[in-house]
Design a protein around this motif. Structure first.
Motif, PDB file in Angstrom:
ATOM      1  N   VAL A  17       0.836  -1.198   0.000  1.00  0.00           N
ATOM      2  CA  VAL A  17       0.000   0.000   0.000  1.00  0.00           C
ATOM      3  C   VAL A  17       0.875   1.253   0.000  1.00  0.00           C
ATOM      4  O   VAL A  17       0.572   2.227  -0.694  1.00  0.00           O
ATOM      5  CB  VAL A  17      -0.951   0.005   1.217  1.00  0.00           C
ATOM      6  N   LEU A  18       1.955   1.208   0.735  1.00  0.00           N
ATOM      7  CA  LEU A  18       2.875   2.352   0.760  1.00  0.00           C
ATOM      8  C   LEU A  18       3.542   2.552  -0.590  1.00  0.00           C
ATOM      9  O   LEU A  18       3.742   3.684  -1.034  1.00  0.00           O
ATOM     10  CB  LEU A  18       3.933   2.156   1.847  1.00  0.00           C
ATOM     11  N   ALA A  19       3.879   1.457  -1.267  1.00  0.00           N
ATOM     12  CA  ALA A  19       4.579   1.543  -2.546  1.00  0.00           C
ATOM     13  C   ALA A  19       3.648   1.892  -3.709  1.00  0.00           C
ATOM     14  O   ALA A  19       4.041   2.618  -4.619  1.00  0.00           O
ATOM     15  CB  ALA A  19       5.291   0.221  -2.843  1.00  0.00           C
ATOM     16  N   ALA A  20       2.419   1.365  -3.686  1.00  0.00           N
ATOM     17  CA  ALA A  20       1.498   1.558  -4.809  1.00  0.00           C
ATOM     18  C   ALA A  20       0.055   1.681  -4.296  1.00  0.00           C
ATOM     19  O   ALA A  20      -0.758   0.776  -4.461  1.00  0.00           O
ATOM     20  CB  ALA A  20       1.622   0.405  -5.797  1.00  0.00           C
ATOM     21  N   PRO A  21      -0.280   2.813  -3.690  1.00  0.00           N
ATOM     22  CA  PRO A  21      -1.608   2.971  -3.091  1.00  0.00           C
ATOM     23  C   PRO A  21      -2.763   2.994  -4.085  1.00  0.00           C
ATOM     24  O   PRO A  21      -3.912   2.796  -3.689  1.00  0.00           O
ATOM     25  CB  PRO A  21      -1.498   4.304  -2.332  1.00  0.00           C
ATOM     26  N   ASP A  22      -2.478   3.224  -5.352  1.00  0.00           N
ATOM     27  CA  ASP A  22      -3.537   3.191  -6.369  1.00  0.00           C
ATOM     28  C   ASP A  22      -3.874   1.766  -6.795  1.00  0.00           C
ATOM     29  O   ASP A  22      -4.887   1.543  -7.463  1.00  0.00           O
ATOM     30  CB  ASP A  22      -3.129   3.997  -7.606  1.00  0.00           C
ATOM     31  N   VAL A  48       4.321  -0.883  -8.784  1.00  0.00           N
ATOM     32  CA  VAL A  48       3.805  -2.230  -8.516  1.00  0.00           C
ATOM     33  C   VAL A  48       4.961  -3.223  -8.384  1.00  0.00           C
ATOM     34  O   VAL A  48       4.953  -4.085  -7.505  1.00  0.00           O
ATOM     35  CB  VAL A  48       2.809  -2.663  -9.610  1.00  0.00           C
ATOM     36  N   LYS A  49       5.961  -3.095  -9.236  1.00  0.00           N
ATOM     37  CA  LYS A  49       7.149  -3.951  -9.123  1.00  0.00           C
ATOM     38  C   LYS A  49       7.833  -3.739  -7.778  1.00  0.00           C
ATOM     39  O   LYS A  49       8.261  -4.699  -7.124  1.00  0.00           O
ATOM     40  CB  LYS A  49       8.123  -3.658 -10.266  1.00  0.00           C
ATOM     41  N   ASP A  50       7.937  -2.486  -7.365  1.00  0.00           N
ATOM     42  CA  ASP A  50       8.539  -2.182  -6.066  1.00  0.00           C
ATOM     43  C   ASP A  50       7.726  -2.822  -4.941  1.00  0.00           C
ATOM     44  O   ASP A  50       8.293  -3.377  -4.001  1.00  0.00           O
ATOM     45  CB  ASP A  50       8.619  -0.665  -5.852  1.00  0.00           C
ATOM     46  N   ALA A  51       6.402  -2.757  -5.038  1.00  0.00           N
ATOM     47  CA  ALA A  51       5.525  -3.353  -4.031  1.00  0.00           C
ATOM     48  C   ALA A  51       5.750  -4.857  -3.945  1.00  0.00           C
ATOM     49  O   ALA A  51       5.841  -5.421  -2.851  1.00  0.00           O
ATOM     50  CB  ALA A  51       4.065  -3.045  -4.343  1.00  0.00           C
ATOM     51  N   ALA A  52       5.843  -5.507  -5.088  1.00  0.00           N
ATOM     52  CA  ALA A  52       6.077  -6.951  -5.107  1.00  0.00           C
ATOM     53  C   ALA A  52       7.436  -7.283  -4.504  1.00  0.00           C
ATOM     54  O   ALA A  52       7.577  -8.261  -3.757  1.00  0.00           O
ATOM     55  CB  ALA A  52       5.977  -7.489  -6.529  1.00  0.00           C
ATOM     56  N   ASP A  53       8.435  -6.454  -4.800  1.00  0.00           N
ATOM     57  CA  ASP A  53       9.785  -6.695  -4.279  1.00  0.00           C
ATOM     58  C   ASP A  53       9.867  -6.562  -2.757  1.00  0.00           C
ATOM     59  O   ASP A  53      10.633  -7.283  -2.116  1.00  0.00           O
ATOM     60  CB  ASP A  53      10.785  -5.730  -4.922  1.00  0.00           C
TER      61      ASP A  53
END
Length: 65
Positions: A17-22, A48-53
């Motif tokens: 959520v912090l990385a990709a709140p949209d 989204v890639k950052d969130a997955a990582d």
């Protein structure tokens, strides 16, 4: 990009959520991830890639189709 999540793996850390709140949110009752957009626009792909990582439970899967 197609985003899928495994709610059974999610530990509720909230990093996505912090990385990709949209694209990601969390349920109020337990913090488990909720997918807001399974096919996010190109300008959100890096977030989204950052969130997955950063997901500590590896609950986010990305398919580049």
């Amino acid at each position: 990009m197609l985003v899928t999540i495994d709610q059974d793996k999610c530990c509720g850390a909230g990093s996505c959520v912090l990385a990709a709140p949209d694209v990601f949110d969390q349920r109020d009752e337990d913090g488990i991830v909720v997918l807001l957009d399974a096919r996010p626009p190109a300008d959100l792909h890096q977030a989204v890639k950052d969130a997955a990582d950063v997901c500590p439970a590896a609950a986010i899967r990305l398919d580049h189709a």
